[in-house]
Design an enzyme around this catalytic site. Structure first.
Site, PDB file in Angstrom:
ATOM      1  N   LYS A 168       0.869  -1.189   0.000  1.00  0.00           N
ATOM      2  CA  LYS A 168       0.000   0.000   0.000  1.00  0.00           C
ATOM      3  C   LYS A 168       0.902   1.233   0.000  1.00  0.00           C
ATOM      4  O   LYS A 168       1.186   1.826   1.037  1.00  0.00           O
ATOM      5  CB  LYS A 168      -0.919  -0.056   1.225  1.00  0.00           C
ATOM      6  CG  LYS A 168      -2.205   0.693   1.060  1.00  0.00           C
ATOM      7  CD  LYS A 168      -3.194   0.326   2.161  1.00  0.00           C
ATOM      8  CE  LYS A 168      -4.220   1.401   2.387  1.00  0.00           C
ATOM      9  NZ  LYS A 168      -5.082   1.716   1.252  1.00  0.00           N
TER      10      LYS A 168
HETATM   11  N1  PMP Z   1      -7.792  -2.080  -2.814  1.00  0.00           N
HETATM   12  C1  PMP Z   1      -7.281  -0.843  -2.660  1.00  0.00           C
HETATM   13  C2  PMP Z   1      -6.585  -0.221  -3.806  1.00  0.00           C
HETATM   14  C3  PMP Z   1      -7.410  -0.181  -1.438  1.00  0.00           C
HETATM   15  O1  PMP Z   1      -6.904   1.062  -1.284  1.00  0.00           O
HETATM   16  C4  PMP Z   1      -8.115  -0.793  -0.384  1.00  0.00           C
HETATM   17  C5  PMP Z   1      -8.282  -0.072   0.927  1.00  0.00           C
HETATM   18  N2  PMP Z   1      -7.233  -0.302   1.812  1.00  0.00           N
HETATM   19  C6  PMP Z   1      -8.636  -2.084  -0.590  1.00  0.00           C
HETATM   20  C7  PMP Z   1      -8.456  -2.695  -1.818  1.00  0.00           C
HETATM   21  C8  PMP Z   1      -9.354  -2.814   0.493  1.00  0.00           C
HETATM   22  O2  PMP Z   1      -8.464  -3.246   1.493  1.00  0.00           O
HETATM   23  P1  PMP Z   1      -8.898  -3.328   3.008  1.00  0.00           P
HETATM   24  O3  PMP Z   1     -10.156  -4.121   3.054  1.00  0.00           O
HETATM   25  O4  PMP Z   1      -7.781  -4.025   3.675  1.00  0.00           O
HETATM   26  O5  PMP Z   1      -9.097  -1.933   3.473  1.00  0.00           O
END
Ligand code: PMP
Length: 308
Positions: free
Chosen positions: A154
């Site tokens: 991320k």
């Molecule tokens: N994909 C992207 C590109 C994201 O930014 C997020 C948010 N964190 C998610 C998927 C979903 O991940 P999570 O459920 O861990 O927040």
């Protein structure tokens, strides 16, 4: 009155004092990794329920490892700091925590090595991110590839890809974008994982389709399996499969579980929230507020001392 606090340069300070200089490497080059964590307010309990905070701190450590960034603190310590910030800030509404490991050195030069790094956490009130049901379109922007900037990490800089897609979607009158990967298969939303249901099966893209391995997605998959007896299948999904899917929904820390009722101006099913999505959604919202004992281990309650 709630006052936001931040963890910055190794100390807890009012958010208003947490400032970086204009030469900060991460600001210039997007050289940081981050997380988003929800604190879901539970009125009866008088507590904010941090959702799967340890999993998020473990994921930021993985993101940092991919980029080769040093972490000032262990994931365990970051969980303690997060809880302390929530308690001290005193919000009695839904909040969002943002931990970040960033290249803090004030030096020029594009690289990931030989630049000082640091860790910070801040938080902010954060209401619903998407409407109750979403209308989406297929973005003209393709999801970045693991061979370019790995979406599995991320990385702040990667969110330019997401921002291009989100702004295009909203400019065209949609709530959210679905990005395809370089191979033309469905990848993810600008900040959400995508699921479809066809013939009673829950189907999602594979981790190799250039998606962030979502913690909300993983939670929903577990709920589907344990509560509804439905196993989720990971496989490639074509854009047109979404057009004929029975149900489509998005998951994410910001988006929670959001049913998709329209894709590229085609109704999903009959254009209403489908039965599986409805059941999953009810179970999910109970779980994140600590209202289902079977999933209470996902929630870290932080009691907020308020004058009532
Ligand atoms: N994909 C992207 C590109 C994201 O930014 C997020 C948010 N964190 C998610 C998927 C979903 O991940 P999570 O459920 O861990 O927040």
């Amino acid at each position: 009155m709630p006052t936001p606090y931040a963890y910055f340069k190794g100390a807890i300070v009012p958010l208003s004092e947490a400032k970086i200089g204009v030469m900060t490497h991460a600001f210039n080059y997007g050289t940081a990794v981050f997380e988003g964590i929800r604190g879901n307010w539970n009125e009866e309990a008088g507590a904010s329920y941090l959702f799967r905070v340890r999993e998020h701190m473990d994921r930021i450590a993985q993101s940092a490892k991919i980029l080769g960034l040093e972490m000032r603190d262990t994931p365990e310590r970051l969980c303690e700091l997060a809880a302390e910030l929530v308690e001290r800030s005193g919000y009695t509404e839904d909040i969002y925590l943002r931990p970040m490991v960033y290249l803090s050195g004030e030096v020029l030069g594009v690289r990931l090595h030989n630049v000082e790094s640091d860790t910070l956490i801040f938080l902010s009130p954060f209401p619903a991110y998407l409407p109750e049901t979403a209308r989406v379109h297929t973005s003209t922007w393709r999801r970045v590839d693991d061979t370019g900037i790995p979406p599995r990490a991320k990385v702040t800089g990667i969110y330019v890809n997401s921002a291009l897609a989100k702004t295009e979607a909203q400019a065209n009158g949609f709530d959210e974008a679905i990005m395809l990967n370089a191979n033309g298969h469905v990848s993810e939303g600008s900040g959400e994982n995508v699921f479809m249901i066809r013939n009673g099966r829950i189907i999602m893209p594979t981790p190799a389709d250039n998606v962030l391995e979502g913690i909300t997605a993983r939670s929903v998959v577990e709920i589907a399996q344990k509560e509804l007896g439905i196993e989720a299948v990971e496989r490639e999904i074509d854009r047109t499969e979404l057009y004929i899917a029975d149900e489509v929904f998005l998951t994410g820390t910001a988006a929670h579980l959001t049913p998709v009722v329209e894709v590229d101006r085609r109704k999903v099913g009959d254009g209403k929230i489908g039965p599986v999505t409805q059941k999953l959604s009810a179970l999910f919202y109970d779980a994140i507020k600590g209202k289902n004992e079977r999933y209470s281990h996902w929630c870290t309650p932080v009691r907020i001392p308020v004058a009532r």
